[in-house]
Design an enzyme around this catalytic site. Structure first.
Site, PDB file in Angstrom:
ATOM      1  N   ASP A 171       0.820  -1.215   0.000  1.00  0.00           N
ATOM      2  CA  ASP A 171       0.000   0.000   0.000  1.00  0.00           C
ATOM      3  C   ASP A 171       0.858   1.272   0.000  1.00  0.00           C
ATOM      4  O   ASP A 171       2.093   1.201   0.012  1.00  0.00           O
ATOM      5  CB  ASP A 171      -0.941  -0.052   1.225  1.00  0.00           C
ATOM      6  CG  ASP A 171      -2.332   0.457   0.904  1.00  0.00           C
ATOM      7  OD1 ASP A 171      -2.464   1.283  -0.012  1.00  0.00           O
ATOM      8  OD2 ASP A 171      -3.290   0.040   1.590  1.00  0.00           O
ATOM      9  N   ASP A 226      -9.861   3.429  -3.849  1.00  0.00           N
ATOM     10  CA  ASP A 226     -10.636   2.264  -3.389  1.00  0.00           C
ATOM     11  C   ASP A 226     -12.052   2.200  -3.979  1.00  0.00           C
ATOM     12  O   ASP A 226     -12.763   3.206  -4.029  1.00  0.00           O
ATOM     13  CB  ASP A 226     -10.767   2.286  -1.859  1.00  0.00           C
ATOM     14  CG  ASP A 226      -9.431   2.040  -1.185  1.00  0.00           C
ATOM     15  OD1 ASP A 226      -8.407   2.014  -1.886  1.00  0.00           O
ATOM     16  OD2 ASP A 226      -9.417   1.880   0.042  1.00  0.00           O
TER      17      ASP A 226
HETATM   18  C1  GLA Z   1      -6.012   1.250   1.279  1.00  0.00           C
HETATM   19  C2  GLA Z   1      -6.103   0.247   0.117  1.00  0.00           C
HETATM   20  C3  GLA Z   1      -7.236  -0.737   0.394  1.00  0.00           C
HETATM   21  C4  GLA Z   1      -6.998  -1.443   1.717  1.00  0.00           C
HETATM   22  C5  GLA Z   1      -6.836  -0.429   2.835  1.00  0.00           C
HETATM   23  C6  GLA Z   1      -6.388  -1.067   4.130  1.00  0.00           C
HETATM   24  O1  GLA Z   1      -7.113   2.079   1.324  1.00  0.00           O
HETATM   25  O2  GLA Z   1      -6.285   0.900  -1.100  1.00  0.00           O
HETATM   26  O3  GLA Z   1      -7.362  -1.663  -0.652  1.00  0.00           O
HETATM   27  O4  GLA Z   1      -5.865  -2.247   1.614  1.00  0.00           O
HETATM   28  O5  GLA Z   1      -5.874   0.570   2.509  1.00  0.00           O
HETATM   29  O6  GLA Z   1      -6.193  -0.148   5.152  1.00  0.00           O
END
Ligand code: GLA
Length: 406
Positions: A171, A226
């Site tokens: 991430d 996301d």
């Molecule tokens: C980010 C990523 C998600 C998930 C969250 C976890 O937002 O893009 O896919 O992994 O972190 O905290």
């Protein structure tokens, strides 16, 4: 005898040979740096087709435990999803203690993962599946309950390899302002040194166009922020991801985020659109629902073998949106065996007739094709020439594979 003119000739020859060898070495150096620049840092042989599996985040968020992981692995096997290709069982954020141990190593959360990650990997492997884990190219992970790997890449890569991890989602939170192109390759090198092939998934959210540099660094790269459980979020991720279609290839895939099918928020038809577009876009197929308690409908969508086969086709060419007329869209991409996959998508709230013209989808106009409907599991009786037209319901799609008759 060496005459003056002979001497002159020899001198001229020496100069020419000298110049050639200088220019040859300059040429070689240039070529070398060019080749180096283009060569992939990552050479793990993984991801020849888009990865398939399950990830904890979209349903469990931070409530992930080793029990959830074990039971989800069990469910992939008992439902038969593993046999369809869903092999990765991926733990997302929140699996670790908030602080590293005295020697600086990551430690699994003692309450939620009491047996430790290696024991979990052994369990998952005993089921014929693969275990994935999550970290961050910054100081902390996004949910801020775990340390990130920035500055500890080699240590963490070694830990993951020792734990027999098969997949790392990496991430981008708390990244200290350093560019992703500076941070991500450090982990790529660390993974290559760690001595275990680990699928490397860059979760950079598309901020710095990872499609342009991702294939040298990782096996997949997120092209979007996301996804959430609704139609607008889903189709907008599909659109943002489509822009980078040219960059997907075996070994490196565009990633419009994980599947929301089975999490509510979308109708049956909308979920079918979700799965169809992800499949034809050669996106990772990572289930994001609670596979222990899926409905029949959810299972039916994610287990469609014919749609999965489009995603896993060995050519690995991502489809493009080849025609848009208002809310009517035609997505198309080539498959092996001179076949073409198409998805007709209706984004409006009224039914529409949508036509795929051979001209748009890369078939010569007079080609005769056999059309297979991948959701009705039916081959059209009539062979088609030039175009295919279907009525498509609101927020729904039709998906076909067209096979030319030679
Ligand atoms: C980010 C990523 C998600 C998930 C969250 C976890 O937002 O893009 O896919 O992994 O972190 O905290």
């Amino acid at each position: 005898m060496v005459t003056r003119s002979n001497l002159l000739c020899i001198l001229v020859l020496m100069v020419i040979v000298g110049l050639e060898s200088v220019s040859a070495s300059v040429y070689n150096e240039n070529m070398e740096s060019l080749v180096k620049a283009r060569r992939s840092l990552l050479n793990n042989g993984l991801g020849n087709t888009p990865p398939m599996g399950w990830n904890s985040w979209n349903y469990f968020y931070c409530d992930v435990t080793e029990k959830v992981i074990r039971e989800s692995a069990d469910a992939l096997v008992t439902t038969g999803l593993d046999k369809l290709g869903y092999k990765y069982v991926n733990i997302d954020d929140c699996w670790a203690e908030q602080t590293r141990d005295k020697k600086g190593y990551l430690v699994a959360n003692r309450t939620t993962f009491p047996s430790g990650i290696r024991a979990l990997a052994d369990y998952v492997h005993s089921k014929g599946l693969k275990l994935g884990i999550y970290s961050d190219a910054g100081e902390y992970t996004c949910s801020h309950r775990m340390p990130g790997s920035l500055g500890n890449e080699e240590k963490d890569a070694k830990t993951f390899a020792e734990w027999h991890i098969d997949y790392l989602k990496y991430d981008n939170c708390y990244n200290t302002g350093l560019k992703p192109m500076e941070r991500y390759p450090i982990m790529t090198r660390a993974l290559m040194k760690a001595g275990r092939p680990i699928f490397f998934s860059l979760c950079e959210w598309g901020d710095m166009h990872p499609a342009l540099w991702g294939s040298r660094v990782g096996n997949s790269w997120r092209t979007t922020d996301d996804i959430t459980r609704n139609w607008d979020s889903m189709v907008s991720r599909a659109d943002q991801n489509e822009v980078y279609a040219e960059y997907a290839r075996p070994g490196g895939w565009n990633d419009p985020d994980m599947l929301e099918i089975g999490n509510g928020g979308m109708t049956y038809d909308e979920n079918v659109v979700h799965f169809s577009i992800w499949a034809i876009s050669k996106a990772p197929l990572l289930i994001g629902c609670d596979v222990r308690n899926m409905t029949k409908e959810t299972f039916e969508i994610i287990s469609n073998k014919e749609v999965i086969a489009v995603n896993q086709d060995r050519l690995g060419i991502q489809a493009k949106k080849v025609r848009m007329e208002g809310s009517a869209e035609v997505w198309a991409g080539p498959l092996s065996g001179y076949r073409v996959a198409i998805v007709l998508v209706n984004r409006s709230i009224l039914p529409a007739n949508i036509t795929a013209h051979w001209d748009d989808i890369g078939l010569p106009p007079n080609t005769e094709v056999i059309a297979r409907d991948l959701w009705k599991h039916r081959t059209l009786k009539k062979r088609l020439v030039g175009s295919l037209t279907e009525v498509v319901y609101p927020h729904a799609c039709r998906m076909y594979v067209l096979k030319p008759v030679f």
